[in-house]
Scaffold this motif. Structure first.
Motif, PDB file in Angstrom:
ATOM      1  N   ARG A 119       0.825  -1.212   0.000  1.00  0.00           N
ATOM      2  CA  ARG A 119       0.000   0.000   0.000  1.00  0.00           C
ATOM      3  C   ARG A 119       0.853   1.253   0.000  1.00  0.00           C
ATOM      4  NH1 ARG A 119      -3.667  -2.394   3.404  1.00  0.00           N
ATOM      5  NH2 ARG A 119      -2.823  -1.439   5.297  1.00  0.00           N
ATOM      6  N   VAL A 120       1.837   1.307   0.886  1.00  0.00           N
ATOM      7  CA  VAL A 120       2.630   2.535   0.965  1.00  0.00           C
ATOM      8  C   VAL A 120       3.523   2.696  -0.271  1.00  0.00           C
ATOM      9  CG1 VAL A 120       2.572   2.682   3.480  1.00  0.00           C
ATOM     10  CG2 VAL A 120       4.443   1.433   2.371  1.00  0.00           C
ATOM     11  N   ILE A 121       3.977   1.592  -0.853  1.00  0.00           N
ATOM     12  CA  ILE A 121       4.784   1.679  -2.077  1.00  0.00           C
ATOM     13  C   ILE A 121       3.943   2.258  -3.213  1.00  0.00           C
ATOM     14  CG2 ILE A 121       5.930   0.341  -3.886  1.00  0.00           C
ATOM     15  CD1 ILE A 121       6.896  -1.579  -1.687  1.00  0.00           C
ATOM     16  N   ALA A 122       2.722   1.754  -3.357  1.00  0.00           N
ATOM     17  CA  ALA A 122       1.866   2.205  -4.445  1.00  0.00           C
ATOM     18  C   ALA A 122       1.519   3.687  -4.319  1.00  0.00           C
ATOM     19  CB  ALA A 122       0.584   1.366  -4.484  1.00  0.00           C
ATOM     20  N   VAL A 123       1.177   4.128  -3.109  1.00  0.00           N
ATOM     21  CA  VAL A 123       0.770   5.524  -2.924  1.00  0.00           C
ATOM     22  C   VAL A 123       1.967   6.459  -3.037  1.00  0.00           C
ATOM     23  CG1 VAL A 123      -0.263   7.164  -1.321  1.00  0.00           C
ATOM     24  CG2 VAL A 123      -1.246   4.882  -1.556  1.00  0.00           C
ATOM     25  N   ALA A 124       3.118   6.046  -2.537  1.00  0.00           N
ATOM     26  CA  ALA A 124       4.318   6.884  -2.670  1.00  0.00           C
ATOM     27  C   ALA A 124       4.687   7.055  -4.141  1.00  0.00           C
ATOM     28  CB  ALA A 124       5.491   6.268  -1.906  1.00  0.00           C
ATOM     29  N   GLY A 125       4.458   6.011  -4.924  1.00  0.00           N
ATOM     30  CA  GLY A 125       4.769   6.100  -6.347  1.00  0.00           C
ATOM     31  C   GLY A 125       3.917   7.111  -7.081  1.00  0.00           C
ATOM     32  N   THR A 126       2.680   7.309  -6.630  1.00  0.00           N
ATOM     33  CA  THR A 126       1.778   8.250  -7.304  1.00  0.00           C
ATOM     34  C   THR A 126       1.757   9.623  -6.636  1.00  0.00           C
ATOM     35  OG1 THR A 126      -0.084   7.410  -5.987  1.00  0.00           O
ATOM     36  CG2 THR A 126       0.288   6.396  -8.141  1.00  0.00           C
ATOM     37  N   ASP A 127       1.798   9.667  -5.294  1.00  0.00           N
ATOM     38  CA  ASP A 127       1.640  10.923  -4.567  1.00  0.00           C
ATOM     39  C   ASP A 127       2.956  11.506  -4.056  1.00  0.00           C
ATOM     40  OD1 ASP A 127      -0.973  10.293  -5.005  1.00  0.00           O
ATOM     41  OD2 ASP A 127      -1.572  10.176  -2.908  1.00  0.00           O
ATOM     42  N   GLY A 128       4.015  10.716  -4.074  1.00  0.00           N
ATOM     43  CA  GLY A 128       5.301  11.212  -3.604  1.00  0.00           C
ATOM     44  C   GLY A 128       5.654  10.803  -2.192  1.00  0.00           C
ATOM     45  N   GLY A 129       4.658  10.601  -1.343  1.00  0.00           N
ATOM     46  CA  GLY A 129       4.917  10.197   0.031  1.00  0.00           C
ATOM     47  C   GLY A 129       3.694   9.544   0.630  1.00  0.00           C
ATOM     48  N   ALA A 130       3.893   8.551   1.500  1.00  0.00           N
ATOM     49  CA  ALA A 130       2.775   7.857   2.137  1.00  0.00           C
ATOM     50  C   ALA A 130       3.209   7.332   3.487  1.00  0.00           C
ATOM     51  CB  ALA A 130       2.287   6.699   1.264  1.00  0.00           C
ATOM     52  N   ILE A 131       2.334   7.480   4.473  1.00  0.00           N
ATOM     53  CA  ILE A 131       2.614   6.880   5.773  1.00  0.00           C
ATOM     54  C   ILE A 131       1.384   6.120   6.245  1.00  0.00           C
ATOM     55  CG2 ILE A 131       4.191   8.759   6.348  1.00  0.00           C
ATOM     56  CD1 ILE A 131       2.129   9.665   8.461  1.00  0.00           C
ATOM     57  N   PRO A 132       1.573   4.960   6.874  1.00  0.00           N
ATOM     58  CA  PRO A 132       0.429   4.265   7.468  1.00  0.00           C
ATOM     59  C   PRO A 132       0.044   4.957   8.766  1.00  0.00           C
ATOM     60  CG  PRO A 132       2.449   3.033   7.877  1.00  0.00           C
ATOM     61  CD  PRO A 132       2.837   4.228   7.048  1.00  0.00           C
ATOM     62  N   ALA A 133      -1.246   5.030   9.011  1.00  0.00           N
ATOM     63  CA  ALA A 133      -1.711   5.706  10.227  1.00  0.00           C
ATOM     64  C   ALA A 133      -3.069   5.153  10.620  1.00  0.00           C
ATOM     65  CB  ALA A 133      -1.798   7.211  10.003  1.00  0.00           C
ATOM     66  N   THR A 134      -3.371   5.257  11.900  1.00  0.00           N
ATOM     67  CA  THR A 134      -4.681   4.834  12.403  1.00  0.00           C
ATOM     68  C   THR A 134      -5.357   6.027  13.068  1.00  0.00           C
ATOM     69  OG1 THR A 134      -3.703   4.104  14.508  1.00  0.00           O
ATOM     70  CG2 THR A 134      -3.936   2.457  12.770  1.00  0.00           C
ATOM     71  N   ALA A 135      -6.652   6.121  12.881  1.00  0.00           N
ATOM     72  CA  ALA A 135      -7.407   7.243  13.461  1.00  0.00           C
ATOM     73  C   ALA A 135      -7.404   7.153  14.982  1.00  0.00           C
ATOM     74  CB  ALA A 135      -8.838   7.235  12.941  1.00  0.00           C
ATOM     75  N   VAL A 136      -7.280   8.297  15.635  1.00  0.00           N
ATOM     76  CA  VAL A 136      -7.364   8.355  17.095  1.00  0.00           C
ATOM     77  C   VAL A 136      -8.817   8.134  17.494  1.00  0.00           C
ATOM     78  CG1 VAL A 136      -7.116   9.832  19.121  1.00  0.00           C
ATOM     79  CG2 VAL A 136      -5.377   9.874  17.319  1.00  0.00           C
ATOM     80  N   THR A 137      -9.062   7.129  18.324  1.00  0.00           N
ATOM     81  CA  THR A 137     -10.429   6.801  18.727  1.00  0.00           C
ATOM     82  C   THR A 137     -10.708   7.128  20.192  1.00  0.00           C
ATOM     83  OG1 THR A 137      -9.748   4.530  19.191  1.00  0.00           O
ATOM     84  CG2 THR A 137     -10.652   4.979  16.998  1.00  0.00           C
ATOM     85  N   ASP A 138      -9.649   7.233  20.998  1.00  0.00           N
ATOM     86  CA  ASP A 138      -9.848   7.555  22.410  1.00  0.00           C
ATOM     87  C   ASP A 138     -10.008   9.066  22.593  1.00  0.00           C
ATOM     88  OD1 ASP A 138      -9.580   4.901  23.206  1.00  0.00           O
ATOM     89  OD2 ASP A 138      -7.398   5.070  23.355  1.00  0.00           O
ATOM     90  N   THR A 139     -10.738   9.428  23.635  1.00  0.00           N
ATOM     91  CA  THR A 139     -10.859  10.842  23.987  1.00  0.00           C
ATOM     92  C   THR A 139      -9.504  11.359  24.463  1.00  0.00           C
ATOM     93  OG1 THR A 139     -13.184  10.613  24.576  1.00  0.00           O
ATOM     94  CG2 THR A 139     -11.992  12.486  25.520  1.00  0.00           C
ATOM     95  N   LEU A 140      -9.128  12.527  23.983  1.00  0.00           N
ATOM     96  CA  LEU A 140      -7.835  13.109  24.329  1.00  0.00           C
ATOM     97  C   LEU A 140      -8.034  14.264  25.319  1.00  0.00           C
ATOM     98  CD1 LEU A 140      -6.182  13.254  20.793  1.00  0.00           C
ATOM     99  CD2 LEU A 140      -5.833  11.541  22.576  1.00  0.00           C
ATOM    100  N   LYS A 141      -7.222  14.275  26.362  1.00  0.00           N
ATOM    101  CA  LYS A 141      -7.269  15.335  27.365  1.00  0.00           C
ATOM    102  C   LYS A 141      -5.931  16.065  27.390  1.00  0.00           C
ATOM    103  CE  LYS A 141     -11.403  14.302  28.978  1.00  0.00           C
ATOM    104  NZ  LYS A 141     -12.554  15.229  28.846  1.00  0.00           N
ATOM    105  N   ARG A 142      -5.991  17.364  27.621  1.00  0.00           N
ATOM    106  CA  ARG A 142      -4.790  18.171  27.764  1.00  0.00           C
ATOM    107  C   ARG A 142      -4.653  18.583  29.224  1.00  0.00           C
ATOM    108  NH1 ARG A 142      -6.138  21.838  24.688  1.00  0.00           N
ATOM    109  NH2 ARG A 142      -6.825  23.381  26.231  1.00  0.00           N
ATOM    110  N   ALA A 143      -3.454  18.322  29.792  1.00  0.00           N
ATOM    111  CA  ALA A 143      -3.229  18.682  31.198  1.00  0.00           C
ATOM    112  C   ALA A 143      -2.715  20.110  31.299  1.00  0.00           C
ATOM    113  CB  ALA A 143      -2.218  17.727  31.827  1.00  0.00           C
ATOM    114  N   ALA A 144      -3.053  20.755  32.408  1.00  0.00           N
ATOM    115  CA  ALA A 144      -2.515  22.090  32.668  1.00  0.00           C
ATOM    116  C   ALA A 144      -1.013  21.967  32.872  1.00  0.00           C
ATOM    117  CB  ALA A 144      -3.180  22.688  33.903  1.00  0.00           C
TER     118      ALA A 144
END
Length: 395
Positions: A119-144
């Motif tokens: 997958r990443v080889i094919a997309v890099a060949g057409t778009d120039g760059g590709a990285i695998p990634a997964t969507a963040v599904t957990d709630t994210l909190k920012r601490a003070a």
């Protein structure tokens, strides 16, 4: 014509958070060094042209132990940071027939499948760059700042966790690294440098379980996943072995690793342990690796008088490198004398120790031929063995 594809496996870090007394990439994971899992995933891929590993200058010995038997070019010596190590690897590739596309992968990520690589080889060949990634599904909190108090909730829409391998047109990522080195820019991954020079990078579907081994506890998690993956493609294999040695002048025999006083000895190039020889052949047979004579020729003076435990360990090591798991050993000793019963427990314990098995997975039996044949005439001792293994289904 298909593009040429090189892979840089980055393994120059120290991995101190994982413990273990050595860089984490060389620690064993399911019987093999962590780095070996990562490297072999690419070596077997039909679209990959070459794989190059970037290591720390002091890790040459660990590298040789972990990967020295694989068909790899000489490793590249990395630097004090991951970015420097990648840059050094890219410059090495540039000096030696540069590829069209390069994949950059962290050695601490052992789970990379063939489909993700494609997958990443094919997309890099057409778009120039590709990285695998997964969507963040957990709630994210920012601490003070400086506290454990929640200062706010971070919207997770459009947020992704980046993985490797990250794939790029070679000329683009080399230019990004050269520009960053000149400007003194540091980034957390290679895609960030592409972003910095204004080149597009496309997200592709990653592996939700494509974990990076970072902490010591991650080894247990990774091992559990590898166990599940391996068991899905394992099949039972049964190998058999048979061996015979004649009696000769002597004062003892060695059977299943135990020395037994007797008025005769057994003739053989090693210690003539028919039990361990039969078990060795049984394991070799289960993995299709020939017989004991192929690995330890009787004509070789190195094995004169040798402890046959070395033969059994060798067969088990070959099976382990194949990804096989030894499950059970069963040997039957065939003789009129000496009596086996008094020594059965010691034999069972010794075979279990050599094989790294629980004694519950080792069986030692004895029988006679009712005074028939050469064993019945007390001319020698025979042994037959059965080994049960779970072996990866290569088909």
């Amino acid at each position: 014509m298909a593009p040429t594809v090189a892979v840089l496996v980055v393994a120059a870090g120290r991995g101190v958070r994982a413990g273990g007394g050595m860089p984490k990439q060389y620690r064993p994971l399911a019987g093999r060094p962590l780095i070996r899992h990562s490297v072999t995933a690419f070596l077997g891929h039909p679209e990959v042209t070459t794989v190059r590993v970037v290591i720390a200058s002091e890790d040459g010995g660990l590298y040789a132990e972990s990967l020295g038997d694989l068909a790899l070019p000489e490793p590249v010596t990395g630097g004090s940071t991951r970015q420097i190590s990648v840059f050094t690897g890219l410059e090495t590739l540039a000096a030696n027939d540069p590829p069209d596309i390069v994949l950059i992968h962290d050695a601490a990520r052992p789970f990379v499948g063939a489909e993700l690589i494609a997958r990443v080889i094919a997309v890099a060949g057409t778009d120039g760059g590709a990285i695998p990634a997964t969507a963040v599904t957990d709630t994210l909190k920012r601490a003070a700042p400086g506290t454990d108090r929640i200062a706010g909730t971070v919207p997770r829409d459009g947020l992704f966790q980046a993985q490797t391998p990250q794939a790029f047109r070679f000329g683009d990522i080399l230019a990004a690294h050269r520009a960053a080195a000149e400007a003194g820019i540091e980034a957390t991954d290679d895609a960030a440098l592409m972003e910095w020079i204004g080149r597009p990078v496309t997200l592709v579907a990653g592996d939700p379980e494509g974990m990076k081994v970072t902490e010591s506890a991650d080894f247990a998690r990774a091992e559990a996943r590898l166990t599940r993956m391996t068991e899905d493609r394992m099949e039972p294999r049964v190998g058999t072995g048979f061996d015979v040695h004649r009696f000769a002048v002597g004062d003892h025999v060695t059977l299943c690793g135990v020395r037994i006083a007797h008025h005769l000895g057994l003739a053989g190039h090693s210690d003539a342990d028919v039990g361990l020889h039969a078990l060795t052949d049984a394991i070799l047979g289960a993995i299709g690796a020939g017989d004991i004579g192929l690995h330890f020729p009787p004509s070789d003076p190195r094995w004169r008088g040798a402890d046959s435990a070395a033969f059994l360990r060798h067969a088990i090591a070959l099976a382990t490198r194949r990804g096989a798991r030894l499950r059970h050993l069963d040997v039957t000793l065939i003789c009129e004398a000496p009596k086996i019963g008094p020594h059965r427990a010691a034999m069972r314990a010794r075979v279990a120790e050599i094989a790294g098995l629980s004694e519950r997975r080792v069986s030692i039996k004895a029988t006679t031929t009712e005074k028939l044949g050469f064993t019945g005439r007390k001319e020698g001792i025979a042994a037959q063995a059965v080994a049960t293994l779970m072996v990866p289904d290569d088909d």
